[in-house]
Design a protein around this motif. Sequence first.
Motif, PDB file in Angstrom:
ATOM      1  N   UNK A   1       0.807  -1.203   0.000  1.00 53.76           N
ATOM      2  CA  UNK A   1       0.000   0.000   0.000  1.00 53.76           C
ATOM      3  C   UNK A   1       0.845   1.258   0.000  1.00 53.76           C
ATOM      4  N   UNK A   2       0.171   2.338  -0.398  1.00 50.05           N
ATOM      5  CA  UNK A   2       0.859   3.605  -0.495  1.00 50.05           C
ATOM      6  C   UNK A   2       1.224   4.186   0.855  1.00 50.05           C
ATOM      7  N   UNK A   3       1.783   5.340   0.833  1.00 48.62           N
ATOM      8  CA  UNK A   3       2.286   5.939   2.061  1.00 48.62           C
ATOM      9  C   UNK A   3       1.175   6.221   3.060  1.00 48.62           C
ATOM     10  N   UNK A   4      -0.011   6.530   2.516  1.00 46.91           N
ATOM     11  CA  UNK A   4      -1.100   6.824   3.439  1.00 46.91           C
ATOM     12  C   UNK A   4      -1.423   5.614   4.297  1.00 46.91           C
ATOM     13  N   UNK A   5      -1.263   4.419   3.772  1.00 44.00           N
ATOM     14  CA  UNK A   5      -1.608   3.214   4.498  1.00 44.00           C
ATOM     15  C   UNK A   5      -0.439   2.659   5.277  1.00 44.00           C
ATOM     16  N   UNK A   6       0.743   2.984   4.912  1.00 45.64           N
ATOM     17  CA  UNK A   6       1.912   2.409   5.572  1.00 45.64           C
ATOM     18  C   UNK A   6       2.257   1.088   4.918  1.00 45.64           C
TER      19      UNK A   6
ATOM     20  N   UNK B   1      -8.638   1.404   7.728  1.00 48.24           N
ATOM     21  CA  UNK B   1      -7.187   1.550   7.853  1.00 48.24           C
ATOM     22  C   UNK B   1      -6.438   0.982   6.655  1.00 48.24           C
ATOM     23  N   UNK B   2      -7.025  -0.003   5.980  1.00 46.61           N
ATOM     24  CA  UNK B   2      -6.335  -0.646   4.857  1.00 46.61           C
ATOM     25  C   UNK B   2      -7.251  -0.735   3.640  1.00 46.61           C
ATOM     26  N   UNK B   3      -7.761   0.380   3.133  1.00 48.11           N
ATOM     27  CA  UNK B   3      -8.734   0.329   2.026  1.00 48.11           C
ATOM     28  C   UNK B   3      -8.167  -0.276   0.751  1.00 48.11           C
ATOM     29  N   UNK B   4      -6.862  -0.053   0.484  1.00 55.34           N
ATOM     30  CA  UNK B   4      -6.297  -0.595  -0.746  1.00 55.34           C
ATOM     31  C   UNK B   4      -6.177  -2.123  -0.685  1.00 55.34           C
ATOM     32  N   UNK B   5      -6.273  -2.671   0.517  1.00 57.35           N
ATOM     33  CA  UNK B   5      -6.218  -4.121   0.675  1.00 57.35           C
ATOM     34  C   UNK B   5      -7.620  -4.727   0.781  1.00 57.35           C
ATOM     35  N   UNK B   6      -8.647  -3.946   0.447  1.00 55.58           N
ATOM     36  CA  UNK B   6     -10.022  -4.383   0.675  1.00 55.58           C
ATOM     37  C   UNK B   6     -10.346  -5.685  -0.046  1.00 55.58           C
ATOM     38  N   UNK B   7      -9.771  -5.904  -1.220  1.00 58.72           N
ATOM     39  CA  UNK B   7     -10.060  -7.139  -1.953  1.00 58.72           C
ATOM     40  C   UNK B   7      -9.603  -8.357  -1.168  1.00 58.72           C
ATOM     41  N   UNK B   8      -8.382  -8.285  -0.630  1.00 61.06           N
ATOM     42  CA  UNK B   8      -7.874  -9.423   0.139  1.00 61.06           C
ATOM     43  C   UNK B   8      -8.559  -9.533   1.502  1.00 61.06           C
TER      44      UNK B   8
ATOM     45  N   UNK C   1     -15.018  -0.019  -1.825  1.00 59.19           N
ATOM     46  CA  UNK C   1     -14.063   0.470  -0.824  1.00 59.19           C
ATOM     47  C   UNK C   1     -12.863   1.115  -1.522  1.00 59.19           C
ATOM     48  N   UNK C   2     -12.375   0.474  -2.566  1.00 54.14           N
ATOM     49  CA  UNK C   2     -11.210   1.017  -3.273  1.00 54.14           C
ATOM     50  C   UNK C   2     -11.539   2.333  -3.967  1.00 54.14           C
ATOM     51  N   UNK C   3     -12.768   2.421  -4.502  1.00 52.61           N
ATOM     52  CA  UNK C   3     -13.153   3.680  -5.147  1.00 52.61           C
ATOM     53  C   UNK C   3     -13.205   4.806  -4.111  1.00 52.61           C
ATOM     54  N   UNK C   4     -13.739   4.525  -2.938  1.00 48.44           N
ATOM     55  CA  UNK C   4     -13.749   5.528  -1.877  1.00 48.44           C
ATOM     56  C   UNK C   4     -12.331   5.996  -1.551  1.00 48.44           C
ATOM     57  N   UNK C   5     -11.411   5.045  -1.492  1.00 45.90           N
ATOM     58  CA  UNK C   5     -10.011   5.395  -1.206  1.00 45.90           C
ATOM     59  C   UNK C   5      -9.433   6.263  -2.323  1.00 45.90           C
ATOM     60  N   UNK C   6      -9.734   5.922  -3.566  1.00 50.23           N
ATOM     61  CA  UNK C   6      -9.213   6.684  -4.700  1.00 50.23           C
ATOM     62  C   UNK C   6      -9.725   8.116  -4.706  1.00 50.23           C
ATOM     63  N   UNK C   7     -10.946   8.281  -4.197  1.00 52.23           N
ATOM     64  CA  UNK C   7     -11.547   9.612  -4.197  1.00 52.23           C
ATOM     65  C   UNK C   7     -11.265  10.363  -2.894  1.00 52.23           C
ATOM     66  N   UNK C   8     -10.301   9.851  -2.100  1.00 50.99           N
ATOM     67  CA  UNK C   8      -9.922  10.477  -0.836  1.00 50.99           C
ATOM     68  C   UNK C   8     -11.114  10.560   0.121  1.00 50.99           C
ATOM     69  N   UNK C   9     -11.968   9.552   0.090  1.00 50.95           N
ATOM     70  CA  UNK C   9     -13.164   9.524   0.938  1.00 50.95           C
ATOM     71  C   UNK C   9     -13.150   8.306   1.855  1.00 50.95           C
TER      72      UNK C   9
END
Length: 818
Positions: A13-18, A149-156, A753-761
């Motif tokens: 994940x990106x910096x926002x997620x660590x 806390x981990x939106x980019x990992x929502x699929x897994x 969930x990923x779309x929300x993360x992409x839109x900074x929401x």
Amino acid sequence: MGKRRDREEAALPGKEDGYLSRGTLGLLLAGVFLTSFGLLAFEITLARLLSVLLLYHFVFAVVSLALLGLGVGGIFVHLFWPRMPTGDSRFALLALVASLTALAIPVSVILMVQVGYLNSAANNILLYCFLLFIPFFLTGVLLSQVFRMFPELSARIYGADLAGAAIGSLGVILLLDALGGINASFLLGLVVAVAALIFAVKVLKENLRRAMIAITSFLVVAALLGANLSLGYLSDMPIAGASPDKEIRRALSEPGSPARIIETRWSAFGRTDLVGFTGRPQLMNIYIDGTAGTPMYQFSGDLANPGDMVERLKTGFTGYFPFFFLKEEERDNALIIGPGGGRDVLLALMGGVDQIMAVEVNKDLVDIVREYASYNGGIYTGFHNVKVVVDEGRNFLKRQKEKYDLIMLSLPVTQSSRSLEGYALTESFLFTTDSINDYLEHLTDEGRLVVVAHDDVTMWKLLSISLKALEERGVSNTAAFKQIYMLGLSSANIYPLFVLKKTPFSPAEILPRHEKMLELGYDPTLSYFPYLEQVGMVNPLLLALSRGKVSLTDVARNMARELGLDISPASDNSPFFYKIGLGLPTPVAIVLWLSVAMMLLVLFGPPLYRRWRPLRGETSQSKVPSSGPGLLKFVVLFSMLGIGFMLVEISLIQKFILYLGQPVLSMAVLLFSLLVGAGLGSIYSGRLAPERLTRGIASAALAIVAVITAYTFLLSPIFNQLLGTALGVRLLAMVVMLVPLGFLMGFPFPLGIRVLRRMKMEGHIPWMWGINGVGSVLGSALTIAVAIGFGFTQALLLGAGCYLVVFLTFRRRTLRGV
């Protein structure tokens, strides 16, 4: 290249997620897996435990209202937990909440048992709801935090969540069979405690104090389980505090003949109790979840000298009445559905039936009767012409090519839940217009269906479905009455008897039956026999019906207006035979309208609250905009996913129960197939590139609509083709049919969930989780409401409609970059 970049981003994940190393990611997914395993299995276990204390419709209400906790937990995080932790503190937080959840599971069960000892609280639904709400609320807090806390990992994460629930749906059967309801609940608490330990591993080296609560919760729950296994301090659910409507409670408190529980057995099917009576040593009763009492008689094993109580069945129990008149060629074979403790088998043996096939759905009950052969004369083991199989009666019948002279059903009602949502009844499909047609198809020309009912209301329902079924076969109502006789309506002393012959009775057959009825002391005005039209010989209303002077529709309308009773015919599509009141049952209506109110609250409450009271302590990362482009789309998405998934899931469970023939197995395999498929779909959705996320939501939703619509028309023909195959083949076919549907249903949630993360929401993620959770409860109540009013097929199509709304909402790319 876009897909590859997105896959790498999901893993790192990106910096926002660590950054999450592979090992840390494994810890996160393992913790989520075990938490979901524990909670789904606990939900099913709760339905089993509550069925001992409450009638099935109240079980539905308690489980549904407790499950609101999942959604409320997300709303709590959204409104009152704005600061999102970073770094290792994220895992410390997850360990804390998982630890509290692990403790809440056994504590809620302990308190529920203690409440059960209070007679005044036996039907205090709100008290049970409050106790059981807490573990689900904490789970809602935990999972909504994980996705935030981990939106980019929502699929897994969603894949691990669904996989855990899938394994839990199967594993709980083994746990209930091996440990019983209470110890199974304790073990599930221990599973969630292990999840807390896994989360705590990340902070164990840096800060032992922050990991101590996870260690402590594990030790406490392990101690509770170990002590209960060894000492039995909480041995079982308290029958003394069960609903007054439970038969076993009345039996144990009967002053004239004190009773005691001789033996109790637990399985995924339910709790089975053997009860003996001090003042009546010739009789024992067997109860399922405290109701559905079925007698087991002390029998010598000698039909010529069966004993006084067994001999009295010939004149004291209406189920023997048809045997007085059977000719030799009408006694070749009999099928008994729901033989219970063996009374109907005794009737058939004494009636001279050559071959008896008895089909009982409860294995524990059959085992008890077999093991007490020295008491009951070996009715299930000692007669070469009696064969007993464990199966669901209607499904067994549909798979047979043999025809029977007699099909018997005696008081076949459990009033106990066998489904995830807590409302479906095991015997729902035994009394529908479709079942009557099945019975007629499997009767010889001289054969008959014999049903001993509970009361005159169920008799009118039986008459209603029988006339409707015969009408579908081209038999008019006036002609149909020549195939029917009934006795014991509205009688306080005997159980009513309903007999339907495949072909019309002749006048010569009827007069001896009427004379025997008078000889036994039955009231002729509470009976009906064809061809007898003299005043006082039969019930005047039934006589008027048989002559066509009044219609059953008129009778049904009068009963509805004057008595508030519903005697409309039930069908396989709406198999609610035992729903005798008008409209929705009160518990269903309460859950439906309460969940509607809660849905409105979670939709409009958070924006209004934030507008009225801006939250302090929000970081730039966790700050949630009060509105934003496309926010309404996500509200629609997550609400429709919650409602639609439950509409589809519960409707399919009902359709597959009849196909598989095992209610518990049907539910478990269906849940496993759907959830495993959805888990795989969720994981695969992580491969979609960022610019294809909304297109992926729309495409998956449209595909789901297509598959569900196809299943609506194709399932019945497929079932008919496979009914004659072995159970393993039918199970495999079920998995093959459901995994692809589940695969598609696993896409929209993690993509949203990923779309929300992409839109900074991403700050809205707990809110969306809450909307989805409340929508799931609304969906379960809505499924039952639609099925009662229209049918499960219509509920399934409504579920498809929810996914169609998702497609229409996301069919155009109006969200930038996704």
